[in-house]
Design an enzyme around this catalytic site. Structure first.
Site, mmCIF file in Angstrom:
data_model
loop_
_atom_site.group_PDB
_atom_site.id
_atom_site.type_symbol
_atom_site.label_atom_id
_atom_site.label_comp_id
_atom_site.label_asym_id
_atom_site.label_seq_id
_atom_site.Cartn_x
_atom_site.Cartn_y
_atom_site.Cartn_z
ATOM 1 N N GLN A 196 0.812 -1.228 0.000
ATOM 2 C CA GLN A 196 0.000 0.000 0.000
ATOM 3 C C GLN A 196 0.845 1.279 0.000
ATOM 4 O O GLN A 196 0.300 2.372 -0.036
ATOM 5 C CB GLN A 196 -0.923 0.006 1.228
ATOM 6 C CG GLN A 196 -2.033 -1.032 1.198
ATOM 7 C CD GLN A 196 -3.125 -0.707 0.183
ATOM 8 O OE1 GLN A 196 -3.372 0.458 -0.129
ATOM 9 N NE2 GLN A 196 -3.785 -1.733 -0.334
ATOM 10 N N SER A 216 3.108 -4.690 -5.048
ATOM 11 C CA SER A 216 2.140 -5.171 -6.037
ATOM 12 C C SER A 216 1.834 -4.047 -7.019
ATOM 13 O O SER A 216 1.366 -2.982 -6.628
ATOM 14 C CB SER A 216 0.858 -5.594 -5.330
ATOM 15 O OG SER A 216 -0.178 -5.767 -6.266
ATOM 16 N N CYS A 362 -10.406 -8.428 -0.028
ATOM 17 C CA CYS A 362 -9.704 -9.687 -0.223
ATOM 18 C C CYS A 362 -10.419 -10.861 0.422
ATOM 19 O O CYS A 362 -10.188 -12.006 0.069
ATOM 20 C CB CYS A 362 -8.292 -9.554 0.291
ATOM 21 S SG CYS A 362 -7.488 -8.133 -0.433
HETATM 22 C C1 LIG Z 1 -3.191 -5.932 -2.405
HETATM 23 C C2 LIG Z 1 -2.348 -6.321 -1.278
HETATM 24 C C3 LIG Z 1 -1.677 -7.554 -1.253
HETATM 25 C C4 LIG Z 1 -1.845 -8.588 -2.345
HETATM 26 O O1 LIG Z 1 -1.385 -8.158 -3.591
HETATM 27 P P1 LIG Z 1 -1.935 -8.873 -4.929
HETATM 28 O O2 LIG Z 1 -1.165 -8.217 -6.026
HETATM 29 O O3 LIG Z 1 -3.396 -8.613 -4.971
HETATM 30 O O4 LIG Z 1 -1.642 -10.314 -4.837
HETATM 31 C C5 LIG Z 1 -0.912 -7.851 -0.151
HETATM 32 N N1 LIG Z 1 -0.781 -6.979 0.867
HETATM 33 C C6 LIG Z 1 -1.388 -5.781 0.876
HETATM 34 C C7 LIG Z 1 -1.186 -4.853 2.017
HETATM 35 C C8 LIG Z 1 -2.199 -5.413 -0.188
HETATM 36 O O5 LIG Z 1 -2.819 -4.236 -0.158
#
Ligand SMILES: *Cc1c(COP(=O)(O)O)cnc(C)c1O
Length: 425
Positions: A196, A216, A362
């Site tokens: 994030q 990500s 999620c």
């Molecule tokens: C979105 C997110 C993930 C997972 O990432 P993906 O690309 O969706 O697999 C892991 N940790 C945090 C804090 C996230 O916001």
């Protein structure tokens, strides 16, 4: 009747691919489709941009290019970091039980890995957080011990925006390694899930003091299914692969590299960084405005740190971000509406063209209460069920927020009337 445009307030779940990223990645889906491992010209072209992207990302993280591993997203990066180290430690453990430390407020991509390690025989400590979502440095200090292998603490929380003071927390682990670690025993490593953070927080790995860091692309206006794991060079031999095959990415992550995704990701990260200072300030203002307004609604409470700038109430440190003190992610607003179901609010807002989230996207489709909100001490069902997360981004304007507030007030009023009537029956 005038139809209102779509208002997207769920940037913490997904961001649109920015124009620069889209432009950069497109040729690598079509005319330059080569496999980066092929030795002909098409392959070499792919290899070249792949390594260029690696250099660009390593510059932004302040590390060496060979410390960047490309993955299939944030979940895979976290899995590779935690399962990769965990399984290796378990394999070499002998009679002692390897120990891991994480927090109760992590993303499922982290938590489920530790559950898996527990199933394989590891011991895991889940650190409690205070009512704003912070890990206390003292609590971490007490948890580290002779069998500890890895500490994993997220940088910024995806549900309530709490920004952990990673430099302070990682320093505790480093001091332990220097002063108390048994001679000859491998040091305790520090991983942070920084998914994030891009666009708002400092990503320099040496400032953070971390050994592993996960990103990500889909959270910073890059393509979905593309991620980065930073691993300090001297420790990548402590990582067992979770994918086996052709030995790409230095043998740590097999599989044909997602060249277009990687090019798009590195461009998106450059763009996010370029606009970071201005966007942080702009979005901070919007956040403060919305929080002020939403708190005027009766029986509404903010979850997580109340202010983005300034000290947190419960701890005497202030996380320092780009010269500014940030204790909460600028784009994140999380609040509870007492007595109403968050999911109802979300669906009614959706019907008005407004996309928000109830806590975490999620935990797909489940109406289970958020583990994060529970961890910050919200116990009463009437507050737990009414959680709404609004996350701001690139295209958010004050007009969007005003329209959202107006609709939100009406929806809450109606839902409360309905539940009052029901309680009279
Ligand atoms: C979105 C997110 C993930 C997972 O990432 P993906 O690309 O969706 O697999 C892991 N940790 C945090 C804090 C996230 O916001």
């Amino acid at each position: 009747m005038k139809k209102h445009k779509l208002i997207y307030l769920d940037y913490a779940a997904a961001t649109p691919v920015c124009a620069e990223s889209l432009k950069a990645l497109e040729p690598f889906l079509s005319e330059n489709f080569g496999n980066a491992s092929s030795l002909h010209k098409q392959g070499m072209k792919a290899r070249m941009v792949l390594e260029e992207s690696r250099r660009s990302i390593s510059n932004i993280l302040g590390c060496r290019p060979e410390e960047i591993i490309f993955t299939g997203g944030g979940t895979e990066s976290c899995n590779l970091a935690i399962l990769g180290m965990g399984r290796m430690a378990l394999k070499n453990a002998g009679r002692s039980k390897p120990h891991f430390i994480t927090t109760r407020v992590e993303h499922h991509a982290v938590l489920e890995c530790f559950r898996e390690l527990e199933g394989l025989g590891a011991r895991v400590t889940y650190l409690n957080v205070d009512k704003e979502g912070y890990i206390s440095p003292d609590v971490l200090k007490k948890a580290v011990g002779p069998e500890t292998v890895l500490v994993s603490v997220m940088y910024a929380n995806n549900e309530i925006g709490t920004v952990q003071n990673i430099p302070v927390l990682s320093k505790i682990v480093h001091s332990y390694n220097i002063n108390s670690r048994t001679k000859g025993k491998a040091p305790v490593l520090f991983h942070t899930d920084a998914c994030q953070a891009p666009g708002f927080l400092d990503l320099k790995v040496n400032f953070l003091g971390v050994d592993l860091l996960s990103l990500s692309a889909s959270k910073f206006y890059g393509p979905k299914g593309c991620g980065v794991l930073f691993v300090r060079k001297e420790f990548n031999n402590r990582l067992q692969p979770i994918l086996f095959g052709g030995g790409q990415e230095g043998g740590i992550r097999s599989g044909t590299e997602n060249v277009s995704g990687i090019v798009g990701m590195s461009r998106a990260l450059e763009v996010a960084l370029k606009h970071s200072a201005n966007e942080t300030l702009r979005i901070l203002k919007l956040q403060n405005y919305f929080v002020g307004e939403v708190l005027k609604i009766k029986d509404v409470k903010i979850n997580g740190p109340l202010n983005s700038s300034g000290p947190t109430k419960s701890l005497d440190f202030k996380p320092k971000v780009q010269g500014k003190m940030l204790s909460r992610l600028p784009g994140n607003i999380n609040f509870s509406v007492k007595g109403v179901e968050g999911e109802d609010v979300m669906l009614y807002l959706d019907a008005k063209g407004i996309c928000v989230s109830t806590g975490s996207a999620c935990s797909t489709g489940s109406t289970e209460r958020s583990h994060v909100i529970k961890s910050i001490g919200v116990k009463a069902e009437e507050w737990l069920k009414g959680v709404i997360r609004i996350s701001l981004g690139k295209f958010t304007t004050k007009e969007d927020l005003d329209y959202t507030l107006k609709e939100l007030k009406e929806i809450i009023y109606k839902l409360r009337q309905v539940s009052e009537k029901q309680s009279l029956v």
